[in-house]
Design a protein around this motif. Sequence first.
Motif, mmCIF file in Angstrom:
data_model
loop_
_atom_site.group_PDB
_atom_site.id
_atom_site.type_symbol
_atom_site.label_atom_id
_atom_site.label_comp_id
_atom_site.label_asym_id
_atom_site.label_seq_id
_atom_site.Cartn_x
_atom_site.Cartn_y
_atom_site.Cartn_z
ATOM 1 N N ALA A 157 0.831 -1.207 0.000
ATOM 2 C CA ALA A 157 0.000 0.000 0.000
ATOM 3 C C ALA A 157 0.863 1.254 0.000
ATOM 4 O O ALA A 157 0.583 2.223 -0.728
ATOM 5 N N MET A 158 1.926 1.236 0.787
ATOM 6 C CA MET A 158 2.829 2.391 0.829
ATOM 7 C C MET A 158 3.465 2.607 -0.536
ATOM 8 O O MET A 158 3.588 3.745 -1.007
ATOM 9 N N GLY A 159 3.884 1.534 -1.184
ATOM 10 C CA GLY A 159 4.503 1.645 -2.497
ATOM 11 C C GLY A 159 3.546 2.147 -3.557
ATOM 12 O O GLY A 159 3.961 2.812 -4.515
ATOM 13 N N GLU A 160 2.253 1.860 -3.384
ATOM 14 C CA GLU A 160 1.231 2.285 -4.342
ATOM 15 C C GLU A 160 0.602 3.616 -3.949
ATOM 16 O O GLU A 160 -0.310 4.101 -4.627
ATOM 17 N N ASP A 161 1.058 4.192 -2.845
ATOM 18 C CA ASP A 161 0.523 5.460 -2.333
ATOM 19 C C ASP A 161 -0.959 5.347 -1.996
ATOM 20 O O ASP A 161 -1.754 6.247 -2.274
ATOM 21 N N LEU A 162 -1.335 4.229 -1.369
ATOM 22 C CA LEU A 162 -2.698 4.015 -0.910
ATOM 23 C C LEU A 162 -2.744 4.127 0.611
ATOM 24 O O LEU A 162 -1.807 3.710 1.301
ATOM 25 N N ASP A 163 -3.817 4.674 1.154
ATOM 26 C CA ASP A 163 -4.026 4.629 2.593
ATOM 27 C C ASP A 163 -4.185 3.174 3.002
ATOM 28 O O ASP A 163 -4.656 2.333 2.221
ATOM 29 N N SER A 164 -3.819 2.864 4.256
ATOM 30 C CA SER A 164 -3.855 1.469 4.687
ATOM 31 C C SER A 164 -4.372 1.330 6.109
ATOM 32 O O SER A 164 -4.226 2.229 6.946
ATOM 33 N N LEU A 165 -4.970 0.162 6.361
ATOM 34 C CA LEU A 165 -5.445 -0.217 7.686
ATOM 35 C C LEU A 165 -4.747 -1.518 8.067
ATOM 36 O O LEU A 165 -4.949 -2.546 7.436
ATOM 37 N N PHE A 166 -3.920 -1.460 9.095
ATOM 38 C CA PHE A 166 -3.147 -2.615 9.558
ATOM 39 C C PHE A 166 -3.964 -3.392 10.574
ATOM 40 O O PHE A 166 -4.439 -2.839 11.561
ATOM 41 N N ILE A 167 -4.121 -4.711 10.341
ATOM 42 C CA ILE A 167 -4.798 -5.595 11.287
ATOM 43 C C ILE A 167 -3.734 -6.164 12.221
ATOM 44 O O ILE A 167 -3.014 -7.103 11.871
ATOM 45 N N SER A 168 -3.621 -5.590 13.410
ATOM 46 C CA SER A 168 -2.525 -5.982 14.304
ATOM 47 C C SER A 168 -2.752 -7.337 14.960
ATOM 48 O O SER A 168 -1.805 -7.959 15.460
ATOM 49 N N GLY A 169 -3.991 -7.819 14.952
ATOM 50 C CA GLY A 169 -4.287 -9.098 15.590
ATOM 51 C C GLY A 169 -4.077 -10.298 14.699
ATOM 52 O O GLY A 169 -4.467 -11.412 15.064
ATOM 53 N N GLY A 170 -3.447 -10.110 13.533
ATOM 54 C CA GLY A 170 -3.145 -11.217 12.639
ATOM 55 C C GLY A 170 -1.755 -11.774 12.908
ATOM 56 O O GLY A 170 -1.454 -12.239 14.010
ATOM 57 N N LEU A 171 -0.871 -11.686 11.917
ATOM 58 C CA LEU A 171 0.472 -12.238 12.045
ATOM 59 C C LEU A 171 1.268 -11.626 13.192
ATOM 60 O O LEU A 171 2.124 -12.284 13.781
ATOM 61 N N ALA A 172 0.993 -10.354 13.502
ATOM 62 C CA ALA A 172 1.772 -9.650 14.521
ATOM 63 C C ALA A 172 1.037 -9.524 15.849
ATOM 64 O O ALA A 172 1.330 -8.632 16.649
ATOM 65 N N ALA A 173 0.087 -10.410 16.110
ATOM 66 C CA ALA A 173 -0.707 -10.310 17.338
ATOM 67 C C ALA A 173 0.161 -10.335 18.594
ATOM 68 O O ALA A 173 -0.044 -9.558 19.536
ATOM 69 N N GLN A 174 1.149 -11.214 18.613
ATOM 70 C CA GLN A 174 2.008 -11.331 19.785
ATOM 71 C C GLN A 174 2.914 -10.108 19.919
ATOM 72 O O GLN A 174 3.049 -9.531 21.009
ATOM 73 N N GLU A 175 3.522 -9.694 18.811
ATOM 74 C CA GLU A 175 4.459 -8.570 18.851
ATOM 75 C C GLU A 175 3.770 -7.255 19.213
ATOM 76 O O GLU A 175 4.385 -6.375 19.818
ATOM 77 N N THR A 176 2.493 -7.112 18.856
ATOM 78 C CA THR A 176 1.768 -5.866 19.143
ATOM 79 C C THR A 176 0.894 -5.977 20.387
ATOM 80 O O THR A 176 0.144 -5.052 20.702
ATOM 81 N N ALA A 177 1.005 -7.122 21.070
ATOM 82 C CA ALA A 177 0.236 -7.357 22.300
ATOM 83 C C ALA A 177 -1.253 -7.102 22.076
ATOM 84 O O ALA A 177 -1.929 -6.461 22.879
ATOM 85 N N LEU A 179 2.784 -1.648 19.664
ATOM 86 C CA LEU A 179 2.505 -1.403 18.249
ATOM 87 C C LEU A 179 3.527 -0.453 17.657
ATOM 88 O O LEU A 179 4.074 -0.704 16.566
ATOM 89 N N GLU A 180 3.809 0.627 18.349
ATOM 90 C CA GLU A 180 4.774 1.610 17.844
ATOM 91 C C GLU A 180 6.146 0.982 17.665
ATOM 92 O O GLU A 180 6.818 1.209 16.653
ATOM 93 N N ALA A 181 6.562 0.153 18.634
ATOM 94 C CA ALA A 181 7.870 -0.492 18.544
ATOM 95 C C ALA A 181 7.911 -1.473 17.372
ATOM 96 O O ALA A 181 8.908 -1.534 16.641
ATOM 97 N N TYR A 182 6.830 -2.206 17.190
ATOM 98 C CA TYR A 182 6.784 -3.169 16.099
ATOM 99 C C TYR A 182 6.842 -2.477 14.740
ATOM 100 O O TYR A 182 7.629 -2.864 13.866
ATOM 101 N N LEU A 183 6.047 -1.456 14.549
ATOM 102 C CA LEU A 183 6.018 -0.755 13.264
ATOM 103 C C LEU A 183 7.352 -0.083 12.971
ATOM 104 O O LEU A 183 7.798 -0.055 11.824
ATOM 105 N N ALA A 184 7.992 0.444 14.014
ATOM 106 C CA ALA A 184 9.303 1.069 13.822
ATOM 107 C C ALA A 184 10.314 0.029 13.357
ATOM 108 O O ALA A 184 11.126 0.283 12.446
ATOM 109 N N GLY A 185 10.258 -1.156 13.964
ATOM 110 C CA GLY A 185 11.180 -2.213 13.577
ATOM 111 C C GLY A 185 10.950 -2.708 12.163
ATOM 112 O O GLY A 185 11.897 -3.096 11.472
ATOM 113 N N GLU A 186 9.687 -2.680 11.725
ATOM 114 C CA GLU A 186 9.346 -3.124 10.369
ATOM 115 C C GLU A 186 9.469 -1.991 9.351
ATOM 116 O O GLU A 186 9.279 -2.232 8.153
#
Length: 292
Positions: A242-262, A272-279
Amino acid sequence: MTRIISSLAEISDRYQALFVDLWGCVHNGVSAFPEAVAALTDYRRRGGIVVLVTNSPKPRAGVATQLAQFGVPAEAYDTIATSGDSARAAMFTGAVGSKVYFMGEWARDEGFFQPLEVIETPTPITRVPLAEAEGIVCCGPFDPMADPAVNRAGFLYAKTKGLKLLCANPDIVVDRGETREWCAGALARLYTEMGGESLYFGKPHPPIYDLARRRLAALGVDIPDSAILAIGDGAQTDIAGAMGEDLDSLFISGGLAAQETATTRDPDPAALEAYLAGEKSAPTYTIGQLRP
């Protein structure tokens, strides 16, 4: 900084169409998420258009059949764009030759080799052993639980021959229920790391977004990118795309990153902030699970 929201309805009026990921957002590989289905159905009832954009190697007809089996009704979406369809188009135009070594589960992926009617003179494709191949078509690992490294010997041989690997699903992993499995993207990543050439057609790469826009246009609507919201749980696939296509995005934090985003119902803001910064990911919005 991403904005944490509690429901799709908080922002949905800003968008005329949604590009929605499936696995981890609408279903878990076993059954549908009722709240996600309700969110998409409600959005369509209010006049919005839902394009399911998935890294599945299946043709869209196969995905539609699978969705029905999982309990996702046809009323929840308008059309489907799959990584498989985008990759099939490349295969039938000769991107990896006519004699290919297939990687995947044939009973599941046989539909990938069905010719596309939109290609007038498709390249004839024959499945052959690796020693006879001109290229590799990878729909997934032979064993989704095995470490991708088990393919090193074959990949070394393929790299030496200069074979290209067509990756029909750039996802690295998915969670099927409570079990995490490797996907074709993990094999393509390994092949690239070993010095081979991998060709990608799903998220976050442009071909699948081109297909999604064509599927949207085929519905008879002209919707600008500024009115499209991309939804997904993969920071390096859905959100990066989405970022590469310049589209707005909605991140579902309870999917693959559920544990990392608590994430339980909602993500922990600090985690969440720490996870997104790392990614190095910057979704416009974040929600725990897709819900109305």
